[in-house]
Scaffold this motif. Structure first.
Motif, PDB file in Angstrom:
ATOM      1  N   LEU A   1     -30.796 -10.581 -45.922  1.00 24.24           N
ATOM      2  CA  LEU A   1     -30.923 -11.172 -44.743  1.00 24.24           C
ATOM      3  C   LEU A   1     -31.542 -11.024 -43.712  1.00 24.24           C
TER       4      LEU A   1
ATOM      5  N   HIS B   1     -26.832  -7.606 -49.356  1.00 24.62           N
ATOM      6  CA  HIS B   1     -26.697  -8.768 -48.815  1.00 24.62           C
ATOM      7  C   HIS B   1     -27.351  -9.503 -47.417  1.00 24.62           C
TER       8      HIS B   1
ATOM      9  N   TRP C   1     -39.608 -18.959 -52.182  1.00 20.85           N
ATOM     10  CA  TRP C   1     -38.895 -20.369 -52.758  1.00 20.85           C
ATOM     11  C   TRP C   1     -39.828 -21.826 -52.761  1.00 20.85           C
TER      12      TRP C   1
ATOM     13  N   LYS D   1     -31.254 -20.531 -53.070  1.00 24.18           N
ATOM     14  CA  LYS D   1     -30.512 -20.727 -51.679  1.00 24.18           C
ATOM     15  C   LYS D   1     -30.528 -21.732 -50.810  1.00 24.18           C
TER      16      LYS D   1
ATOM     17  N   THR E   1     -26.293 -19.396 -44.395  1.00 23.81           N
ATOM     18  CA  THR E   1     -27.211 -18.808 -45.585  1.00 23.81           C
ATOM     19  C   THR E   1     -26.086 -18.693 -46.925  1.00 23.81           C
ATOM     20  N   TYR E   2     -26.068 -19.478 -48.052  1.00 27.41           N
ATOM     21  CA  TYR E   2     -25.650 -19.237 -49.290  1.00 27.41           C
ATOM     22  C   TYR E   2     -26.752 -19.202 -50.299  1.00 27.41           C
ATOM     23  N   THR E   3     -26.428 -18.043 -51.471  1.00 23.94           N
ATOM     24  CA  THR E   3     -27.070 -17.538 -51.902  1.00 23.94           C
ATOM     25  C   THR E   3     -26.522 -17.447 -53.059  1.00 23.94           C
TER      26      THR E   3
ATOM     27  N   GLU F   1     -41.336 -16.239 -47.351  1.00 24.33           N
ATOM     28  CA  GLU F   1     -39.746 -17.173 -47.855  1.00 24.33           C
ATOM     29  C   GLU F   1     -40.107 -18.176 -48.166  1.00 24.33           C
TER      30      GLU F   1
END
Ligand code: 16C
Length: 256
Positions: free
Chosen positions: A39, A35, A51, A78, A210-212, A47
């Motif tokens: 990042l 992870h 995305w 994300k 940052t949340y995935t 990106e």
């Protein structure tokens, strides 16, 4: 072979309290490091190609990638958020600390600890609220919190929580459809010290989150309904959760 593996791990004794003899020790280190690598090595260009932004509220952006496996939606997700007044340590602590989870996770029906593995890692069983007409789901995962110090090879000073699916004999997948997930919350704290040299207050700190979430719903669910629920619920979760952390910490000393 064993020796080679150990050498590639990021000084594990300093950063994880789980015993190296535990069967999940290597997996937890590897998934957590992956992870951090993901990042730190992702470029802006990559990106933008990969995305699609589905929510842009300025301080909160949510992205997904359309992905299906045998007709099941597994769109990776994300989110990037910046929030003033709280630290990465506080955000990760409250995300990991499970006791008050029902206060901020509106899509959860119940949650319980299956087993504590060490003081930074436990096995958790979540039962998710049912969305008609889909079957009800649950999840069994290890949840691990870690501080990555700035002088390690892993990157800038960060806090990370990883929730990663696992099996456990006290958590059989026999009542609900079992989802699988690989979720990470990674935080960095930005401090702008006051110009007058005074003490740092909550006005001087901002956290970059940052949340995935890579989630497999574990069985068929109507694709368009699922995407609609995700688009609504992930931003809602991030707003509600970060507000929860603000409320919880506002009268407390800053946890750096
Ligand atoms: O990361 C979050 N929470 C963590 C701690 O609990 C943990 C959980 C993450 C995974 C959550 C994904 C659940 C997807 C289930 C798919 C269910 C199929 C339903 C079929 C619909 C047609 O890491 C925060 C997670 C925030 C989750 C937001 C999105 C959840 C959608 C769940 C659907 C239930 C909606 C109930 C409506 C009131």
């Amino acid at each position: 072979e064993k020796k080679k593996k150990e050498l590639s791990l990021p000084k594990p004794q300093q950063v994880i309290s789980l015993s190296p003899n535990h069967p999940l020790y290597d997996e937890i280190n590897e998934v957590t490091s992956a992870h951090m690598r993901r990042l730190l090595t992702s470029s802006q260009e990559e990106e933008d190609i990969l995305w699609t932004c589905i929510t842009d509220q300025g301080d909160l952006k949510v992205f997904t990638r359309k992905l299906e496996e045998n007709g099941i939606v597994i769109d990776p997700l994300k989110a990037v958020a910046t929030v003033r007044g709280i630290t990465g340590h506080e955000v990760c602590y409250y995300f990991w600390e499970f006791e008050n989870r029902l206060e901020w996770e509106a899509t959860l029906e119940s949650t319980r600890i299956v087993e504590w593995l060490s003081d930074d890692t436990f096995i958790n069983n979540n039962v998710i609220k049912r969305v008609w007409p889909a079957s009800q789901r649950d999840a069994c995962f290890w949840s691990h919190i870690r501080h990555i110090t700035a002088n390690s090879d892993e990157g800038p000073d960060s806090w990370i929580v990883v929730n990663y699916s696992t099996d456990h004999s006290n958590c059989p997948a026999n009542k609900y459809v079992r989802i699988t997930m690989n979720v990470a919350m990674i935080c960095q704290t930005i401090i702008e010290p006051p110009a007058n040299g005074g003490e740092i207050s909550r006005d001087n700190i901002t956290v970059k989150i940052t949340y995935t979430a890579d989630v497999n719903p574990g069985g068929w669910a109507p694709a368009s309904a699922l995407r609609t629920v995700y688009k609504r619920e992930y931003p809602r979760f991030l707003r509600r959760f970060t507000q929860y952390v603000i409320d919880k910490t506002k009268d407390k000393p800053i946890l750096f």
